[in-house]
Design a protein around this motif. Structure first.
Motif, short mmCIF file in Angstrom:
data_model
loop_
_atom_site.label_atom_id
_atom_site.label_comp_id
_atom_site.label_asym_id
_atom_site.label_seq_id
_atom_site.Cartn_x
_atom_site.Cartn_y
_atom_site.Cartn_z
N CYS A 33 -23.22 -22.63 5.07
CA CYS A 33 -23.03 -22.31 6.49
C CYS A 33 -23.45 -20.88 6.80
O CYS A 33 -23.78 -20.57 7.95
CB CYS A 33 -21.57 -22.51 6.90
N PHE A 34 -23.45 -20.00 5.81
CA PHE A 34 -23.85 -18.60 5.98
C PHE A 34 -24.44 -18.08 4.69
O PHE A 34 -24.24 -18.66 3.61
CB PHE A 34 -22.67 -17.73 6.42
N VAL A 35 -25.18 -16.97 4.80
CA VAL A 35 -25.65 -16.21 3.64
C VAL A 35 -25.31 -14.76 3.93
O VAL A 35 -25.98 -14.10 4.73
CB VAL A 35 -27.17 -16.37 3.40
N LEU A 36 -24.26 -14.24 3.28
CA LEU A 36 -23.74 -12.92 3.63
C LEU A 36 -23.41 -12.11 2.39
O LEU A 36 -23.02 -12.65 1.35
CB LEU A 36 -22.47 -13.07 4.49
N PRO A 37 -23.51 -10.78 2.49
CA PRO A 37 -23.13 -9.88 1.40
C PRO A 37 -21.70 -9.38 1.58
O PRO A 37 -21.00 -9.78 2.52
CB PRO A 37 -24.12 -8.73 1.58
N TRP A 38 -21.28 -8.51 0.66
CA TRP A 38 -20.04 -7.75 0.84
C TRP A 38 -20.39 -6.49 1.63
O TRP A 38 -21.44 -5.88 1.42
CB TRP A 38 -19.45 -7.36 -0.51
N VAL A 39 -19.54 -6.11 2.57
CA VAL A 39 -19.85 -5.01 3.48
C VAL A 39 -18.70 -4.01 3.49
O VAL A 39 -17.55 -4.37 3.76
CB VAL A 39 -20.09 -5.52 4.92
N LYS A 40 -19.01 -2.73 3.19
CA LYS A 40 -17.98 -1.68 3.25
C LYS A 40 -17.98 -1.06 4.64
O LYS A 40 -19.02 -0.61 5.15
CB LYS A 40 -18.21 -0.59 2.22
N ILE A 41 -16.79 -1.03 5.26
CA ILE A 41 -16.62 -0.49 6.60
C ILE A 41 -15.54 0.58 6.57
O ILE A 41 -14.47 0.37 5.98
CB ILE A 41 -16.21 -1.61 7.58
N PRO A 74 0.81 -1.22 0.00
CA PRO A 74 0.00 0.00 0.00
C PRO A 74 0.84 1.27 0.00
O PRO A 74 0.36 2.34 -0.40
CB PRO A 74 -0.83 -0.12 1.27
N GLY A 75 2.09 1.18 0.46
CA GLY A 75 3.00 2.30 0.33
C GLY A 75 2.87 3.38 1.38
O GLY A 75 3.71 4.28 1.46
N LYS A 76 1.83 3.33 2.19
CA LYS A 76 1.65 4.35 3.22
C LYS A 76 0.76 3.80 4.32
O LYS A 76 0.01 2.84 4.13
CB LYS A 76 1.02 5.60 2.62
N THR A 77 0.86 4.43 5.49
CA THR A 77 -0.07 4.12 6.58
C THR A 77 -1.19 5.14 6.51
O THR A 77 -0.95 6.35 6.51
CB THR A 77 0.64 4.19 7.93
N ALA A 78 -2.43 4.63 6.42
CA ALA A 78 -3.55 5.53 6.21
C ALA A 78 -4.83 4.91 6.74
O ALA A 78 -4.89 3.70 7.01
CB ALA A 78 -3.68 5.86 4.72
N THR A 79 -5.85 5.74 6.86
CA THR A 79 -7.19 5.24 7.19
C THR A 79 -7.91 4.89 5.90
O THR A 79 -7.96 5.70 4.97
CB THR A 79 -7.98 6.31 7.95
N ALA A 80 -8.44 3.68 5.84
CA ALA A 80 -9.02 3.19 4.60
C ALA A 80 -10.44 2.68 4.83
O ALA A 80 -10.84 2.34 5.96
CB ALA A 80 -8.16 2.06 4.04
N ASP A 81 -11.20 2.60 3.74
CA ASP A 81 -12.44 1.85 3.72
C ASP A 81 -12.11 0.43 3.29
O ASP A 81 -11.32 0.22 2.36
CB ASP A 81 -13.43 2.45 2.72
N LEU A 89 -18.85 -2.29 13.44
CA LEU A 89 -20.29 -2.43 13.24
C LEU A 89 -20.95 -1.07 13.04
O LEU A 89 -21.88 -0.92 12.23
CB LEU A 89 -20.92 -3.13 14.45
N GLN A 90 -20.48 -0.08 13.76
CA GLN A 90 -21.06 1.26 13.66
C GLN A 90 -20.64 1.99 12.39
O GLN A 90 -21.34 2.89 11.92
CB GLN A 90 -20.68 2.08 14.89
N ASN A 91 -19.49 1.59 11.84
CA ASN A 91 -18.93 2.29 10.68
C ASN A 91 -19.24 1.60 9.35
O ASN A 91 -18.55 1.82 8.36
CB ASN A 91 -17.41 2.40 10.84
N VAL A 92 -20.28 0.76 9.33
CA VAL A 92 -20.70 0.17 8.07
C VAL A 92 -21.25 1.27 7.15
O VAL A 92 -22.17 2.01 7.53
CB VAL A 92 -21.77 -0.92 8.30
N ARG A 93 -20.64 1.38 5.96
CA ARG A 93 -21.02 2.43 5.01
C ARG A 93 -22.03 1.93 3.98
O ARG A 93 -23.00 2.61 3.66
CB ARG A 93 -19.78 2.94 4.27
N GLN A 94 -21.76 0.75 3.43
CA GLN A 94 -22.61 0.19 2.38
C GLN A 94 -22.66 -1.33 2.52
O GLN A 94 -21.73 -1.94 3.05
CB GLN A 94 -22.08 0.55 0.99
N ILE A 95 -23.76 -1.91 2.03
CA ILE A 95 -23.92 -3.36 1.98
C ILE A 95 -24.37 -3.73 0.57
O ILE A 95 -25.25 -3.08 -0.01
CB ILE A 95 -24.97 -3.83 3.02
N SER A 96 -23.77 -4.75 0.03
CA SER A 96 -24.03 -5.09 -1.37
C SER A 96 -25.38 -5.74 -1.58
O SER A 96 -25.95 -6.36 -0.67
CB SER A 96 -22.93 -6.02 -1.90
#
Length: 435
Positions: A419-427, A224-231, A404-411
């Motif tokens: 075993c599960f039924v889950l979407p992709w989750v942007k945090i 990634p080349g840097k330390t940063a806050t990411a989604d 959990l509080q920082n969920v931005r989007q759900i696919s």
């Protein structure tokens, strides 16, 4: 292997002997299983075998003291020794008023799945998968591949009149592999599913083709080349791992009994973003590897964990509920189903200026405050709305409760592996450490 009549007779004998031995409350579980395995070596099917297993577990409560005993030797000659051992175990234990057995008598039997394996279909499907992988993904090298059929028959009975039986037959497919090109390799990756139809191609199950393609692309990586806050956009497989951490750290017996759960007083309060709804659904038809009753003798029911961001349930056993004074849960967790969102996965990527498509994490257990750190693996860097390359193994740090509080989007898209039924989750708000 014991037949049904023999199993019933053994279970009843155990209950009678426990009563005669002076136990106040008691339960026993008798299990039979048959496993048919297809294994591979050097990219060819090398072994087919069937194994039979039997098991017995006993729990007694005497003067509020608990004793437990387990064995896989079920012949009648060992019963008296088993009873003596479990009663001695209780006699030497510490009294605990929360000890006991299921106090909601029920008599039910459950069946699902296919009890006898279709060996020919399973063999053909596995062979086709191996050949198709060689053709379509030539840089994939398998560490292991297997396809199985498992039949289990479980009989639970206790001193309060509960009798529960479950017969379940299911297939499973598992593969572990890496990408190799000359001297370059990817991290290990895996694919698998639990299913009932052995004729559905393995390549079509649970995103297997996508995982193989991603693994080939991960042979050559970038930093990634840097330390940063990411989604981060968390894949369904990785989301399942994160939810297990959430359950273990905030919702289960141990953390609620010892008082370390951050969610101890959060029932009917917000703990996640409003768009987050997650259920535990062991009885769902989509959850092939579910369960009909809990190990402590209660018929399982589906239940919400989080509904529109609001915490609705813990995953407390009978013992955990008695120790904490909280309500016993309708099941003992797992089998996660998450409500999908309104955003296409591709749109989620395009709306990310700097982030990670996260497929796997490796690291230690979270702290009691939910702090989590580890290594991102089998993942991809996102820059300006595009995937720019496979990511080298990269450190990250986050907090489970804040995630959990920082969920931005759900696919819109979801993935089911039995075993599960889950979407992709942007945090949002994840710290990624680059060089």
């Amino acid at each position: 292997m014991m037949n049904q009549a023999e199993k019933e007779q053994l279970s009843q004998q155990i209950l009678e002997k426990l009563k005669a031995a002076g136990a106040d409350e008691y339960e026993c579980t008798v299990t039979n299983s048959t496993l048919t395995e297809f294994s591979c070596a050097s990219d060819r099917i090398s072994m087919i075998r069937t194994s039979f297993n039997e098991g017995l577990s006993i729990k007694v409560v005497k003067d509020q003291k608990k004793g437990v005993f387990s064995t896989n030797v079920l012949d009648e000659s060992n019963l008296d020794a088993a009873i003596e051992t479990v009663m001695q175990s209780a006699a030497s234990a510490t009294p605990d008023e929360a000890n006991g057995v299921c106090d909601e008598p029920a008599q039910q039997s459950f069946e699902c799945g296919v009890f006898e394996p279709d060996k020919q279909s399973l063999y053909t499907n596995l062979d086709h998968f191996i050949q198709q992988t060689k053709q379509d993904y030539p840089h994939i090298s398998f560490d292991s591949i297997s396809a199985d059929h498992l039949f289990t028959d479980v009989l639970y009975q206790n001193s309060n009149g509960t009798r529960l039986q479950s017969k379940r037959g299911l297939y499973s497919f598992n593969a572990m592999f890496m990408g190799i090109e000359e001297k370059n390799t990817s991290s290990f990756n895996s694919a698998g599913a639990v299913f009932t139809d052995p004729n559905v191609p393995f390549m079509q199950m649970a995103g297997t083709a996508q995982i193989l393609d991603q693994t080939q692309r991960q042979i050559h990586t970038i930093n990634p080349g840097k330390t940063a806050t990411a989604d981060i956009i968390v894949s369904p497989q990785c989301m399942d791992d994160l939810l297990e951490l959430v359950e273990g750290n905030f919702l289960s017996d141990n953390v609620l009994i010892n008082g370390t759960s951050l969610f101890r007083d959060k029932i009917n309060q917000p703990v996640a973003a409003p768009q987050v709804t997650i259920w535990c659904r062991p009885r769902s038809e989509q959850i092939v590897d579910g369960y009909f009753f809990t190990s402590d003798g209660y018929v399982a029911e589906d239940m919400p964990l989080i509904e529109n961001g609001i915490l609705k349930n813990f995953t407390l056993s009978r013992y955990g509920a008695k120790r904490t004074g909280l309500q016993r849960s309708k099941n003992y967790g797992g089998c996660y189903v998450m409500q999908p969102g309104q955003t296409d996965l591709e749109e989620m990527i395009q709306s990310t200026s700097y982030g990670i498509l996260l497929n796997r994490i490796s690291g230690g257990s979270p702290g009691v405050d939910g702090d989590l750190s580890g290594v991102m693996k089998n993942s991809f860097l996102i820059e300006n709305g595009k995937i720019t390359g496979a990511l080298s193994e990269t450190m990250f740090s986050a907090n489970l409760a804040q995630m959990l509080q920082n969920v931005r989007q759900i696919s819109k898209q979801t993935l089911c592996d039995g075993c599960f039924v889950l979407p992709w989750v942007k945090i949002g708000g994840i710290t990624v450490s680059g060089k």
